[in-house]
Write a protein that holds these residues in place. Structure first.
Motif, PDB file in Angstrom:
ATOM      1  N   VAL A  26     -22.812 108.139  19.081  1.00 60.32           N
ATOM      2  CA  VAL A  26     -22.472 106.776  19.509  1.00 60.32           C
ATOM      3  C   VAL A  26     -23.518 106.246  20.474  1.00 60.32           C
ATOM      4  CG1 VAL A  26     -20.775 105.370  20.711  1.00 60.32           C
ATOM      5  CG2 VAL A  26     -20.017 107.128  19.108  1.00 60.32           C
ATOM      6  N   THR A  27     -23.932 107.056  21.450  1.00 58.07           N
ATOM      7  CA  THR A  27     -24.918 106.601  22.427  1.00 58.07           C
ATOM      8  C   THR A  27     -26.266 106.305  21.770  1.00 58.07           C
ATOM      9  OG1 THR A  27     -25.549 108.884  22.950  1.00 58.07           O
ATOM     10  CG2 THR A  27     -23.812 107.881  24.287  1.00 58.07           C
ATOM     11  N   LEU A  28     -26.665 107.123  20.803  1.00 60.65           N
ATOM     12  CA  LEU A  28     -27.928 106.869  20.106  1.00 60.65           C
ATOM     13  C   LEU A  28     -27.872 105.561  19.326  1.00 60.65           C
ATOM     14  CD1 LEU A  28     -28.731 110.458  18.787  1.00 60.65           C
ATOM     15  CD2 LEU A  28     -29.938 109.212  20.582  1.00 60.65           C
ATOM     16  N   GLY A  29     -26.698 105.256  18.778  1.00 58.66           N
ATOM     17  CA  GLY A  29     -26.545 103.971  18.105  1.00 58.66           C
ATOM     18  C   GLY A  29     -26.587 102.805  19.081  1.00 58.66           C
ATOM     19  N   LEU A  30     -25.961 102.976  20.248  1.00 50.59           N
ATOM     20  CA  LEU A  30     -25.976 101.904  21.251  1.00 50.59           C
ATOM     21  C   LEU A  30     -27.381 101.633  21.789  1.00 50.59           C
ATOM     22  CD1 LEU A  30     -22.745 102.795  23.284  1.00 50.59           C
ATOM     23  CD2 LEU A  30     -23.055 100.906  21.682  1.00 50.59           C
ATOM     24  N   GLU A  31     -28.217 102.667  21.812  1.00 50.31           N
ATOM     25  CA  GLU A  31     -29.573 102.497  22.323  1.00 50.31           C
ATOM     26  C   GLU A  31     -30.445 101.637  21.426  1.00 50.31           C
ATOM     27  OE1 GLU A  31     -31.448 106.160  23.315  1.00 50.31           O
ATOM     28  OE2 GLU A  31     -29.850 106.805  24.663  1.00 50.31           O
ATOM     29  N   SER A  33     -29.509  98.703  20.491  1.00 48.13           N
ATOM     30  CA  SER A  33     -29.155  97.318  20.817  1.00 48.13           C
ATOM     31  C   SER A  33     -29.857  96.890  22.109  1.00 48.13           C
ATOM     32  CB  SER A  33     -27.639  97.177  20.972  1.00 48.13           C
ATOM     33  OG  SER A  33     -27.297  95.906  21.464  1.00 48.13           O
ATOM     34  N   PRO A  34     -30.751  95.911  22.054  1.00 48.62           N
ATOM     35  CA  PRO A  34     -31.433  95.457  23.278  1.00 48.62           C
ATOM     36  C   PRO A  34     -30.468  94.949  24.344  1.00 48.62           C
ATOM     37  CG  PRO A  34     -32.549  94.619  21.323  1.00 48.62           C
ATOM     38  CD  PRO A  34     -31.266  95.227  20.861  1.00 48.62           C
ATOM     39  N   SER A  35     -29.415  94.233  23.933  1.00 46.13           N
ATOM     40  CA  SER A  35     -28.476  93.690  24.918  1.00 46.13           C
ATOM     41  C   SER A  35     -27.709  94.805  25.624  1.00 46.13           C
ATOM     42  CB  SER A  35     -27.497  92.728  24.231  1.00 46.13           C
ATOM     43  OG  SER A  35     -26.774  93.402  23.209  1.00 46.13           O
ATOM     44  N   VAL A  36     -27.304  95.826  24.864  1.00 51.22           N
ATOM     45  CA  VAL A  36     -26.591  96.952  25.473  1.00 51.22           C
ATOM     46  C   VAL A  36     -27.515  97.716  26.409  1.00 51.22           C
ATOM     47  CG1 VAL A  36     -25.455  99.156  25.000  1.00 51.22           C
ATOM     48  CG2 VAL A  36     -24.939  97.165  23.592  1.00 51.22           C
ATOM     49  N   ALA A  38     -30.066  96.537  28.008  1.00 51.87           N
ATOM     50  CA  ALA A  38     -30.331  95.725  29.200  1.00 51.87           C
ATOM     51  C   ALA A  38     -29.209  95.848  30.212  1.00 51.87           C
ATOM     52  CB  ALA A  38     -30.521  94.263  28.788  1.00 51.87           C
ATOM     53  N   ALA A  39     -27.990  96.016  29.724  1.00 49.66           N
ATOM     54  CA  ALA A  39     -26.842  96.093  30.628  1.00 49.66           C
ATOM     55  C   ALA A  39     -26.525  97.523  31.050  1.00 49.66           C
ATOM     56  CB  ALA A  39     -25.624  95.458  29.961  1.00 49.66           C
ATOM     57  N   TYR A  40     -26.665  98.484  30.135  1.00 53.51           N
ATOM     58  CA  TYR A  40     -26.228  99.850  30.425  1.00 53.51           C
ATOM     59  C   TYR A  40     -27.299 100.896  30.076  1.00 53.51           C
ATOM     60  CZ  TYR A  40     -21.791  97.339  30.105  1.00 53.51           C
ATOM     61  OH  TYR A  40     -20.782  96.431  30.266  1.00 53.51           O
ATOM     62  N   GLY A  41     -28.548 100.498  30.042  1.00 55.58           N
ATOM     63  CA  GLY A  41     -29.609 101.412  29.639  1.00 55.58           C
ATOM     64  C   GLY A  41     -29.697 102.655  30.507  1.00 55.58           C
ATOM     65  N   GLY A  42     -29.594 102.479  31.829  1.00 61.51           N
ATOM     66  CA  GLY A  42     -29.693 103.621  32.740  1.00 61.51           C
ATOM     67  C   GLY A  42     -28.619 104.662  32.509  1.00 61.51           C
ATOM     68  N   PRO A  43     -27.331 104.282  32.546  1.00 56.01           N
ATOM     69  CA  PRO A  43     -26.271 105.275  32.303  1.00 56.01           C
ATOM     70  C   PRO A  43     -26.358 105.927  30.925  1.00 56.01           C
ATOM     71  CG  PRO A  43     -25.362 103.302  33.310  1.00 56.01           C
ATOM     72  CD  PRO A  43     -26.772 102.989  32.982  1.00 56.01           C
ATOM     73  N   LEU A  44     -26.754 105.166  29.903  1.00 53.81           N
ATOM     74  CA  LEU A  44     -26.852 105.748  28.564  1.00 53.81           C
ATOM     75  C   LEU A  44     -27.941 106.816  28.503  1.00 53.81           C
ATOM     76  CD1 LEU A  44     -26.392 102.661  26.186  1.00 53.81           C
ATOM     77  CD2 LEU A  44     -24.835 104.583  26.507  1.00 53.81           C
ATOM     78  N   ARG A  45     -29.069 106.557  29.175  1.00 57.27           N
ATOM     79  CA  ARG A  45     -30.150 107.555  29.173  1.00 57.27           C
ATOM     80  C   ARG A  45     -29.728 108.813  29.926  1.00 57.27           C
ATOM     81  NH1 ARG A  45     -33.248 102.811  30.291  1.00 57.27           N
ATOM     82  NH2 ARG A  45     -34.435 102.128  28.447  1.00 57.27           N
ATOM     83  N   VAL A  46     -29.021 108.625  31.046  1.00 54.10           N
ATOM     84  CA  VAL A  46     -28.541 109.784  31.806  1.00 54.10           C
ATOM     85  C   VAL A  46     -27.563 110.593  30.977  1.00 54.10           C
ATOM     86  CG1 VAL A  46     -27.196 110.483  33.820  1.00 54.10           C
ATOM     87  CG2 VAL A  46     -28.931 108.700  34.046  1.00 54.10           C
ATOM     88  N   LEU A  47     -26.634 109.893  30.296  1.00 60.38           N
ATOM     89  CA  LEU A  47     -25.668 110.587  29.452  1.00 60.38           C
ATOM     90  C   LEU A  47     -26.364 111.327  28.317  1.00 60.38           C
ATOM     91  CD1 LEU A  47     -22.723 111.178  28.696  1.00 60.38           C
ATOM     92  CD2 LEU A  47     -22.681 109.014  27.438  1.00 60.38           C
ATOM     93  N   ASP A  48     -27.385 110.703  27.738  1.00 58.11           N
ATOM     94  CA  ASP A  48     -28.117 111.335  26.647  1.00 58.11           C
ATOM     95  C   ASP A  48     -28.801 112.616  27.132  1.00 58.11           C
ATOM     96  OD1 ASP A  48     -29.429 111.086  23.845  1.00 58.11           O
ATOM     97  OD2 ASP A  48     -31.136 111.319  25.182  1.00 58.11           O
ATOM     98  N   GLN A  49     -29.429 112.570  28.290  1.00 59.99           N
ATOM     99  CA  GLN A  49     -30.102 113.752  28.823  1.00 59.99           C
ATOM    100  C   GLN A  49     -29.104 114.843  29.200  1.00 59.99           C
ATOM    101  OE1 GLN A  49     -33.456 114.269  28.849  1.00 59.99           O
ATOM    102  NE2 GLN A  49     -33.464 112.363  27.666  1.00 59.99           N
TER     103      GLN A  49
END
Length: 265
Positions: A26-31, A33-36, A38-49
């Motif tokens: 799910v997180t890889l799919g959200l990444e 989306s430019p709008s997602v 822009a709003a949640y890029g930091g937390p998504l990258r942390v979660l991915d790592q």
């Protein structure tokens, strides 16, 4: 080491890893989306790592428990390669490797027994499917040679050369625009062209493709029987076996009735 082995092989651990794989998908799919981002890029990258770190720890634990036996299991090697690809640097000229992170989703195959059976059946069907692909290629080649001679002069955009004819006939195999784009235009200049094309479609799309289905079904059945033998130590009982056993029991019952009738007489 025994405690680590129990932890690695515990069903709760397997379900937790499976849940992380789904979350990671799910997180890889959200990444994307430019709008997602822009709003949640930091937390998504942390979660991915963080999820990647868990995957690395899990692979390391399995390596420590199974040692060289780990590499004798094809599915374990598959897991290892997927996680190793995710660890490759994705900067500069290797930026394209970021797209390969989505391969982690394929870990669902190794964690879900039903998916493993399907993939195993597909792998087992490859030799038979290869023979069918060869047959299909021969059929397309023969019809392409005929189509080039028959319709090449009047339809050079569809059958002007052998290569173009092969491509057009492959489009017919997929049934993509077969009537409006190929057959009807051909029938305007060759009224009986439908005989050629309908024959080709019946031979390929309906006959050869059904052979594909038959090979895959047989492979699935063989995979199921192998799984049953592994679990129970004996092959599953087929309908033919049941019928033979029923006939044998009927014969024994008839013999007993005959013996009883003789005694009473």
């Amino acid at each position: 080491m025994d405690a680590l082995k129990r932890l690695v092989e515990h069903p709760v651990t397997e379900r937790a890893i499976l849940a992380l794989v789904v979350i990671n998908a799910v997180t890889l799919g959200l990444e994307t989306s430019p709008s997602v981002m822009a709003a949640y890029g930091g937390p998504l990258r942390v979660l991915d790592q963080a999820i990647l770190a868990v995957f690395v720890a899990e692979i390391a634990a399995r390596l420590a428990v199974r040692r060289l036996a780990f590499f004798r299991d094809p599915w374990s090697v598959f897991d290892f390669l997927i996680v190793a690809i995710a660890l490759l640097p994705a900067t500069g000229p290797l930026q394209v490797l970021r797209a390969l992170r989505v391969l982690r989703v394929f870990r669902l195959i190794t964690l879900a027994p039903s998916l493993k059976r399907v993939v195993g059946a597909l792998i087992g069907a490859l030799p038979g499917m290869g023979s069918i692909v060869l047959l299909l290629s021969l059929v397309i080649y023969v019809f392409a040679v005929m189509a080039t001679h028959l319709y090449g002069p009047s339809m050079p955009d569809k059958f002007g050369s052998l290569g173009i004819s092969i491509y057009t006939l492959f489009q017919l195999v997929t049934l993509d625009g077969w009537s409006g784009e190929i057959v009807r235009p051909a029938m305007e200049m060759h009224p009986y062209a439908w005989i050629f094309f309908i024959t080709f479609i019946l031979v390929t799309s309906f006959t050869v493709f059904n052979l594909f289905i038959g090979v895959v079904v047989n492979a699935m059945q063989a995979e199921h029987e192998a799984e049953q033998i592994e679990k129970t130590g004996r092959p599953p009982v087929s309908l033919d076996d049941l019928m033979q056993e029923l006939k044998r029991l009927r014969g024994e019952v008839a013999a007993l009735k005959g013996a009883a009738a003789e005694r009473s007489a």
